[in-house]
Design a protein around this motif. Structure first.
Motif, PDB file in Angstrom:
ATOM      1  N   TYR A 232       0.873  -1.177   0.000  1.00 13.20           N
ATOM      2  CA  TYR A 232       0.000   0.000   0.000  1.00 13.20           C
ATOM      3  C   TYR A 232       0.905   1.221   0.000  1.00 13.20           C
ATOM      4  CZ  TYR A 232      -3.810   3.199   0.706  1.00 13.20           C
ATOM      5  OH  TYR A 232      -4.714   4.201   0.515  1.00 13.20           O
ATOM      6  N   LEU A 233       0.877   1.968  -1.100  1.00 15.39           N
ATOM      7  CA  LEU A 233       1.765   3.114  -1.282  1.00 15.39           C
ATOM      8  C   LEU A 233       1.220   4.349  -0.572  1.00 15.39           C
ATOM      9  CD1 LEU A 233       2.455   2.587  -5.084  1.00 15.39           C
ATOM     10  CD2 LEU A 233       4.088   2.201  -3.222  1.00 15.39           C
ATOM     11  N   PHE A 234       2.110   5.062   0.142  1.00 20.93           N
ATOM     12  CA  PHE A 234       1.701   6.272   0.860  1.00 20.93           C
ATOM     13  C   PHE A 234       1.449   7.443  -0.078  1.00 20.93           C
ATOM     14  CE2 PHE A 234       4.212   4.767   4.829  1.00 20.93           C
ATOM     15  CZ  PHE A 234       3.152   3.973   5.191  1.00 20.93           C
ATOM     16  N   GLY A 235       2.157   7.480  -1.201  1.00 17.46           N
ATOM     17  CA  GLY A 235       1.923   8.554  -2.167  1.00 17.46           C
ATOM     18  C   GLY A 235       3.022   9.591  -2.204  1.00 17.46           C
ATOM     19  N   THR A 236       3.101  10.454  -1.199  1.00 18.48           N
ATOM     20  CA  THR A 236       4.126  11.488  -1.193  1.00 18.48           C
ATOM     21  C   THR A 236       5.474  10.896  -0.811  1.00 18.48           C
ATOM     22  OG1 THR A 236       3.570  12.034   1.106  1.00 18.48           O
ATOM     23  CG2 THR A 236       2.503  13.316  -0.609  1.00 18.48           C
ATOM     24  N   GLU A 237       6.555  11.599  -1.124  1.00 20.41           N
ATOM     25  CA  GLU A 237       7.890  11.106  -0.786  1.00 20.41           C
ATOM     26  C   GLU A 237       8.131  11.301   0.709  1.00 20.41           C
ATOM     27  OE1 GLU A 237      12.589  11.633  -2.034  1.00 20.41           O
ATOM     28  OE2 GLU A 237      11.012  12.197  -3.425  1.00 20.41           O
ATOM     29  N   VAL A 238       7.965  10.214   1.454  1.00 21.65           N
ATOM     30  CA  VAL A 238       8.092  10.250   2.906  1.00 21.65           C
ATOM     31  C   VAL A 238       9.473   9.750   3.300  1.00 21.65           C
ATOM     32  CG1 VAL A 238       7.154   9.421   5.088  1.00 21.65           C
ATOM     33  CG2 VAL A 238       5.627   9.835   3.160  1.00 21.65           C
ATOM     34  N   ARG A 239      10.181  10.536   4.104  1.00 15.59           N
ATOM     35  CA  ARG A 239      11.498  10.117   4.571  1.00 15.59           C
ATOM     36  C   ARG A 239      11.536  10.143   6.095  1.00 15.59           C
ATOM     37  NH1 ARG A 239      16.412  11.940   0.679  1.00 15.59           N
ATOM     38  NH2 ARG A 239      15.306  12.031  -1.299  1.00 15.59           N
ATOM     39  N   ALA A 240      12.289   9.219   6.661  1.00 15.74           N
ATOM     40  CA  ALA A 240      12.460   9.191   8.117  1.00 15.74           C
ATOM     41  C   ALA A 240      13.167  10.463   8.558  1.00 15.74           C
ATOM     42  CB  ALA A 240      13.275   7.973   8.527  1.00 15.74           C
ATOM     43  N   GLY A 241      12.786  10.963   9.720  1.00 10.36           N
ATOM     44  CA  GLY A 241      13.339  12.224  10.191  1.00 10.36           C
ATOM     45  C   GLY A 241      14.807  12.150  10.573  1.00 10.36           C
ATOM     46  N   THR A 242      15.553  13.166  10.196  1.00  6.03           N
ATOM     47  CA  THR A 242      16.952  13.293  10.578  1.00  6.03           C
ATOM     48  C   THR A 242      17.219  14.739  10.977  1.00  6.03           C
ATOM     49  OG1 THR A 242      17.602  13.759   8.298  1.00  6.03           O
ATOM     50  CG2 THR A 242      17.737  11.463   9.019  1.00  6.03           C
ATOM     51  N   ILE A 243      18.287  14.958  11.730  1.00  2.00           N
ATOM     52  CA  ILE A 243      18.727  16.309  12.078  1.00  2.00           C
ATOM     53  C   ILE A 243      19.984  16.593  11.287  1.00  2.00           C
ATOM     54  CG2 ILE A 243      19.566  17.829  13.902  1.00  2.00           C
ATOM     55  CD1 ILE A 243      17.898  16.250  15.876  1.00  2.00           C
ATOM     56  N   THR A 244      19.958  17.631  10.488  1.00  2.00           N
ATOM     57  CA  THR A 244      21.139  18.019   9.722  1.00  2.00           C
ATOM     58  C   THR A 244      21.485  19.466  10.034  1.00  2.00           C
ATOM     59  OG1 THR A 244      19.792  18.698   7.841  1.00  2.00           O
ATOM     60  CG2 THR A 244      20.597  16.431   7.841  1.00  2.00           C
ATOM     61  N   THR A 245      22.747  19.809   9.861  1.00  2.00           N
ATOM     62  CA  THR A 245      23.201  21.179  10.065  1.00  2.00           C
ATOM     63  C   THR A 245      23.924  21.648   8.817  1.00  2.00           C
ATOM     64  OG1 THR A 245      25.279  20.420  11.063  1.00  2.00           O
ATOM     65  CG2 THR A 245      23.438  20.888  12.555  1.00  2.00           C
ATOM     66  N   SER A 246      23.857  22.950   8.553  1.00  2.00           N
ATOM     67  CA  SER A 246      24.474  23.490   7.343  1.00  2.00           C
ATOM     68  C   SER A 246      25.985  23.567   7.457  1.00  2.00           C
ATOM     69  CB  SER A 246      23.905  24.886   7.051  1.00  2.00           C
ATOM     70  OG  SER A 246      24.132  25.752   8.147  1.00  2.00           O
ATOM     71  N   SER A 247      26.524  23.590   8.681  1.00  3.92           N
ATOM     72  CA  SER A 247      27.970  23.631   8.864  1.00  3.92           C
ATOM     73  C   SER A 247      28.356  22.918  10.152  1.00  3.92           C
ATOM     74  CB  SER A 247      28.477  25.080   8.897  1.00  3.92           C
ATOM     75  OG  SER A 247      27.863  25.801   9.952  1.00  3.92           O
ATOM     76  N   ASN A 248      29.609  22.496  10.226  1.00  4.29           N
ATOM     77  CA  ASN A 248      30.108  21.733  11.360  1.00  4.29           C
ATOM     78  C   ASN A 248      31.561  22.134  11.586  1.00  4.29           C
ATOM     79  OD1 ASN A 248      31.453  19.432  12.766  1.00  4.29           O
ATOM     80  ND2 ASN A 248      29.407  18.513  12.618  1.00  4.29           N
ATOM     81  N   CYS A 249      31.859  22.613  12.790  1.00  6.28           N
ATOM     82  CA  CYS A 249      33.207  23.139  13.041  1.00  6.28           C
ATOM     83  C   CYS A 249      34.069  22.134  13.802  1.00  6.28           C
ATOM     84  CB  CYS A 249      33.145  24.447  13.820  1.00  6.28           C
ATOM     85  SG  CYS A 249      32.742  24.237  15.577  1.00  6.28           S
ATOM     86  N   SER A 250      35.380  22.321  13.727  1.00  2.53           N
ATOM     87  CA  SER A 250      36.365  21.560  14.512  1.00  2.53           C
ATOM     88  C   SER A 250      37.352  22.563  15.085  1.00  2.53           C
ATOM     89  CB  SER A 250      37.101  20.539  13.639  1.00  2.53           C
ATOM     90  OG  SER A 250      36.216  19.608  13.089  1.00  2.53           O
ATOM     91  N   SER A 251      37.422  22.642  16.397  1.00  2.81           N
ATOM     92  CA  SER A 251      38.319  23.612  17.027  1.00  2.81           C
ATOM     93  C   SER A 251      38.848  23.054  18.343  1.00  2.81           C
ATOM     94  CB  SER A 251      37.585  24.939  17.281  1.00  2.81           C
ATOM     95  OG  SER A 251      38.436  25.872  17.906  1.00  2.81           O
ATOM     96  N   SER A 252      40.181  23.027  18.467  1.00  2.00           N
ATOM     97  CA  SER A 252      40.805  22.541  19.707  1.00  2.00           C
ATOM     98  C   SER A 252      41.448  23.675  20.502  1.00  2.00           C
ATOM     99  CB  SER A 252      41.853  21.473  19.367  1.00  2.00           C
ATOM    100  OG  SER A 252      42.850  22.010  18.510  1.00  2.00           O
ATOM    101  N   VAL A 253      41.208  24.930  20.114  1.00  2.00           N
ATOM    102  CA  VAL A 253      41.780  26.080  20.809  1.00  2.00           C
ATOM    103  C   VAL A 253      40.774  26.655  21.785  1.00  2.00           C
ATOM    104  CG1 VAL A 253      43.302  26.606  18.874  1.00  2.00           C
ATOM    105  CG2 VAL A 253      41.031  27.681  19.019  1.00  2.00           C
ATOM    106  N   SER A 254      41.237  27.572  22.615  1.00  2.00           N
ATOM    107  CA  SER A 254      40.363  28.235  23.580  1.00  2.00           C
ATOM    108  C   SER A 254      40.548  29.751  23.451  1.00  2.00           C
ATOM    109  CB  SER A 254      40.699  27.800  25.005  1.00  2.00           C
ATOM    110  OG  SER A 254      39.861  28.434  25.937  1.00  2.00           O
ATOM    111  N   PRO A 255      39.470  30.485  23.171  1.00  2.00           N
ATOM    112  CA  PRO A 255      38.104  30.009  22.949  1.00  2.00           C
ATOM    113  C   PRO A 255      37.991  29.279  21.616  1.00  2.00           C
ATOM    114  CG  PRO A 255      38.231  32.359  22.515  1.00  2.00           C
ATOM    115  CD  PRO A 255      39.568  31.963  23.064  1.00  2.00           C
ATOM    116  N   ALA A 256      37.023  28.359  21.541  1.00  2.00           N
ATOM    117  CA  ALA A 256      36.808  27.593  20.313  1.00  2.00           C
ATOM    118  C   ALA A 256      36.252  28.510  19.232  1.00  2.00           C
ATOM    119  CB  ALA A 256      35.838  26.446  20.585  1.00  2.00           C
ATOM    120  N   VAL A 257      36.772  28.349  18.026  1.00  2.00           N
ATOM    121  CA  VAL A 257      36.379  29.195  16.899  1.00  2.00           C
ATOM    122  C   VAL A 257      35.444  28.392  15.987  1.00  2.00           C
ATOM    123  CG1 VAL A 257      37.183  30.564  14.947  1.00  2.00           C
ATOM    124  CG2 VAL A 257      38.585  30.402  17.024  1.00  2.00           C
ATOM    125  N   CYS A 258      34.154  28.751  15.991  1.00  2.00           N
ATOM    126  CA  CYS A 258      33.181  27.977  15.229  1.00  2.00           C
ATOM    127  C   CYS A 258      32.321  28.821  14.298  1.00  2.00           C
ATOM    128  CB  CYS A 258      32.298  27.173  16.175  1.00  2.00           C
ATOM    129  SG  CYS A 258      33.154  25.733  16.873  1.00  2.00           S
TER     130      CYS A 258
END
Length: 342
Positions: A232-258
């Motif tokens: 039984y087809l649902f019809g619309t393009e259904v996708r399981a929910g995920t959390i995504t972010t537009s950017s992701n930083c890496s910083s080991s200094v203090s203060p962290a630069v993100c």
């Protein structure tokens, strides 16, 4: 006006027969100038069909036809219609049947569909479609089988006209409702269905629980006893929910630069009482989640030790930064992941 009788009790008799040979002629005209019934058709004296002065036809039986055409010259926005189906008793209003099974049934409770909603698509000239397999829309506005492992893009299951444009120009795909589909694994009643991760065009039984991971969910198995199983087809393009972010930083200094990152990886030394993380993503109402992650050594370029301690967000400046502080002291560098949800 006319009284025609055939009183013979056997043989093929005709009570009234009218015929013209001219293409412009009329075989019979029945006119009631007084406004009463124009026609009354009876069986043994009991009226079975009548036409009144307004042209309304009333019958006590069924109207059987090889085809029905409804036509209306009413302009857009008018009150006219090409057809009206009325059942004042509250029962079934309309049934469309293929001779063995109802396809559509309309009653006062709603509309019941026993077939899928279909869409017509031009078959791709090279890859094309396969009967009872999943189809996607290409950039050339044609249909082809879905790719193995695709996370989305399926538009339906081809139920007729499968092939390439050279052999079958138009494919009919079930978009909503019940349709057969070839599986790459065993289909189980009521399980969720996704695009196959291993075989082009195939359906895949994704289990009894709603699938995680963001892949398109096509529908659910409705009949696993059929070959191929029915979905039984649902019809619309259904996708399981995920959390995504537009950017992701890496910083080991203090203060962290993100920058403006709403997620990232940071490090806090054992000698620090707190760590400021500079990011414009934080707001006064942000939810900031922090978790220790000892797998970040390569990403951060430091040696991450498991501190076994808890960390708390102790301050924030909207649009500028937030501050992390360890609840208790620890001996070595701790690596942390953070996510900001706005």
């Amino acid at each position: 006006g006319i009284n025609a009788q055939a009183t013979a009790t056997s043989g093929t008799t005709t009570g009234l027969f009218a015929k013209v040979a001219s293409s412009g002629g009329i075989a019979a005209v029945i006119d009631n100038a007084g406004g009463g019934k124009i026609l009354s058709a009876r069986h043994n004296g009991a009226e079975k069909l009548s036409v009144d002065g307004s042209g309304n036809l009333t019958t006590t039986g069924q109207l059987v036809s090889t085809g029905v055409l409804g036509s209306s010259n009413d302009p857009a926005g008018g009150a006219g219609a090409a057809g009206h189906f009325i059942n004042p008793a509250g029962g079934t209003i309309l049934v469309a049947n293929d001779g063995s099974k109802d396809i559509i049934r309309l009653d006062t409770r709603g509309v019941t569909f026993h077939r899928a909603f279909l869409g017509e698509l031009n078959n791709d000239p090279t890859v094309g479609t396969v009967l009872n397999e999943v189809a996607k829309l290409t950039t050339a506005d044609t249909a082809s089988v879905t790719s193995a492992g695709a996370l989305g893009g399926a538009i339906g299951i081809v139920v007729n006209g499968a092939g390439t444009s050279a052999t079958s120009p138009i494919a009919q795909a079930a978009i909503i409702g019940e349709a057969p589909c070839v599986f790459d694994n065993t289909a189980v009643e009521a399980d969720y269905v996704q695009i196959s991760p291993t075989a082009a065009g195939k359906c895949h039984d994704a289990g009894a629980n709603y699938p995680a991971g963001g892949g398109q969910v096509l529908g659910r198995v409705i009949d696993a006893t059929k070959t191929p199983p029915h979905v039984y087809l649902f019809g619309t393009e259904v996708r399981a929910g995920t959390i995504t972010t537009s950017s992701n930083c890496s910083s080991s200094v203090s203060p962290a630069v993100c920058g403006s990152a709403s997620a990232g990886s940071i490090a806090i030394s054992s000698s620090a009482s707190s760590l400021v993380v500079n990011t414009s993503a934080v707001t006064a109402n942000s939810q900031i989640m922090v978790q220790e992650d000892i797998s970040l050594s390569t990403k951060l370029g430091v040696t991450c030790f498991f501190s076994g301690r808890n960390f708390a967000v102790t301050a924030r400046i909207p649009g500028t930064s937030f501050t992390i502080s360890p609840i208790t002291t620890f001996a070595n560098t701790a690596c942390l992941s953070f996510v900001i949800v706005n």
